[in-house]
Design an enzyme around this catalytic site. Sequence first.
Site, PDB file in Angstrom:
ATOM      1  N   ILE A 134      28.652 -22.040 -24.022  1.00 20.80           N
ATOM      2  CA  ILE A 134      27.596 -21.356 -24.753  1.00 20.80           C
ATOM      3  C   ILE A 134      28.182 -20.871 -26.075  1.00 20.80           C
ATOM      4  CG2 ILE A 134      28.074 -19.266 -23.385  1.00 20.80           C
ATOM      5  CD1 ILE A 134      24.631 -20.071 -24.836  1.00 20.80           C
ATOM      6  N   GLU A 138      29.876 -15.736 -33.695  1.00 19.20           N
ATOM      7  CA  GLU A 138      30.312 -16.299 -34.973  1.00 19.20           C
ATOM      8  C   GLU A 138      31.336 -15.371 -35.609  1.00 19.20           C
ATOM      9  OE1 GLU A 138      25.894 -18.208 -35.956  1.00 19.20           O
ATOM     10  OE2 GLU A 138      26.790 -16.751 -37.343  1.00 19.20           O
ATOM     11  N   ALA A 191      13.830 -12.693 -34.826  1.00 11.93           N
ATOM     12  CA  ALA A 191      12.930 -13.825 -35.053  1.00 11.93           C
ATOM     13  C   ALA A 191      13.704 -15.012 -35.601  1.00 11.93           C
ATOM     14  CB  ALA A 191      11.822 -13.430 -36.025  1.00 11.93           C
ATOM     15  N   TYR A 245      15.417 -14.201 -27.359  1.00 11.02           N
ATOM     16  CA  TYR A 245      14.913 -13.584 -26.131  1.00 11.02           C
ATOM     17  C   TYR A 245      15.501 -14.261 -24.896  1.00 11.02           C
ATOM     18  CZ  TYR A 245      11.862 -11.691 -29.646  1.00 11.02           C
ATOM     19  OH  TYR A 245      11.407 -11.067 -30.788  1.00 11.02           O
ATOM     20  N   GLU A 254      24.773 -12.306 -17.026  1.00 12.56           N
ATOM     21  CA  GLU A 254      26.139 -12.492 -17.527  1.00 12.56           C
ATOM     22  C   GLU A 254      26.967 -11.227 -17.318  1.00 12.56           C
ATOM     23  OE1 GLU A 254      28.251 -13.155 -21.894  1.00 12.56           O
ATOM     24  OE2 GLU A 254      26.342 -14.140 -21.460  1.00 12.56           O
ATOM     25  N   GLN A 348      52.191   0.469 -14.225  1.00 14.81           N
ATOM     26  CA  GLN A 348      53.079   1.639 -14.195  1.00 14.81           C
ATOM     27  C   GLN A 348      53.850   1.717 -12.879  1.00 14.81           C
ATOM     28  OE1 GLN A 348      53.513   3.693 -16.704  1.00 14.81           O
ATOM     29  NE2 GLN A 348      54.724   5.323 -15.766  1.00 14.81           N
ATOM     30  N   GLY A 351      56.817  -0.445 -12.424  1.00 16.86           N
ATOM     31  CA  GLY A 351      57.986  -0.135 -13.229  1.00 16.86           C
ATOM     32  C   GLY A 351      58.296  -1.221 -14.238  1.00 16.86           C
ATOM     33  N   GLY A 376      29.756  -8.088 -24.252  1.00 17.84           N
ATOM     34  CA  GLY A 376      29.167  -6.799 -24.610  1.00 17.84           C
ATOM     35  C   GLY A 376      30.232  -5.724 -24.540  1.00 17.84           C
TER      36      GLY A 376
END
Length: 389
Positions: A134, A138, A191, A245, A254, A348, A351, A376
């Site tokens: 997908i 950009e 749009a 949409y 997703e 952590q 070690g 996101g």
Amino acid sequence: MTEMFDAAARSAVFFDETHRIIRDQLRRFVEQEIKPHAEAWEREGATPREVLRRMGELGFLGLRYPERFGGAGLGATASVVLAEELGRSGFGGVAITVLVHTDMAGVHILNAGDEAQQARWLPDIVSGRRIAAIAVTEPGAGSDVKALATRARRDGEDWVIDGEKIFITNGVRGDLVIVAARTEGAPPSSAGVSMLVVERGAPGLTVARALDKHGWRSSDTAELRFEGCRVPARNLLGQEGRGFYEIMRNFQNERLVLAAMAMGEAQAALALTLAHVRTRRAFGGALWDKQAIRQRLAMLAARVEAARHMIYALARRIEAGEETVREVSMLKALCGELVNDVMRDCVQFHGAMGFMRESAIERMARDARVQAIGGGATEVMLEEVAKRM
């Protein structure tokens, strides 16, 4: 630690026998066909195509797709099972290669494609014969989908695409790239964005470069360039100008899947660290004997278990057709940050070995970092929540 999570999943009201069978089969596949080979895939920078074909043969790629295309016709809970078990593999690059194909790219053909498009492409997606990607992000537009600059113009019986896409998982080896492009002259807004399927070998499509990443090393990630790229008019998915949409529609799935993958990664890290602190000795006893370490691991386990139950509950709500934008945004922010909290403490407690490239926890921590960015970013998700409070 692993047994605790298994017991919780098996006793939860969210699972039925089908989900339990899928989980068991996936776990065997991960143990037998991913873990023994995935270190080599990390070095090669990609998961072999044959892995997806094998997963297709076993039915793992078609869990959400209709039976007429070779799928199982299941719902969001099946995707959660797939994502969680792939996350538990400890190889985020393999997991994201598969999940982009099944739940982030190919699903757009299922959701927006017409019957001819579905019949043309979905059987190959479900079988793993063709790999899907997908292409939305950009150089100047990531989470802000409205700012897309890539354009597509109609020229006779073709669409001609010009623009650049970046950070595209499966972009180097993908056979079908679902591209978001602006097809109307309107200024940047929701749009005018449309989605087109670009097949491998289309004139004008080039892989500008394969990207070198901090983590997810076993997934191929590309910068794609479209220079007068021609695709047939029949490759338009859904209605012209309605692509924004469709993208928003699948974001909930997703983000749910990414959250499940993150919690699978967290479970694997906790199990690995629990085994380490029980055997690693310091100051006269095992690290597990130190109350501070025990309690921090216990709290992380509690937080992961709570997040997993939220994931399963939201999957059921999505299956029921409920509106879940606020809750899924909460979940994505929560799990993206939580998996990084888990990895920080697990490194952590390992070690100095946790800082070595030869240790699994070091790789897992690198892979997990992007969970607070991709799909996101945390800050974007929290704004989505705040707008709905």
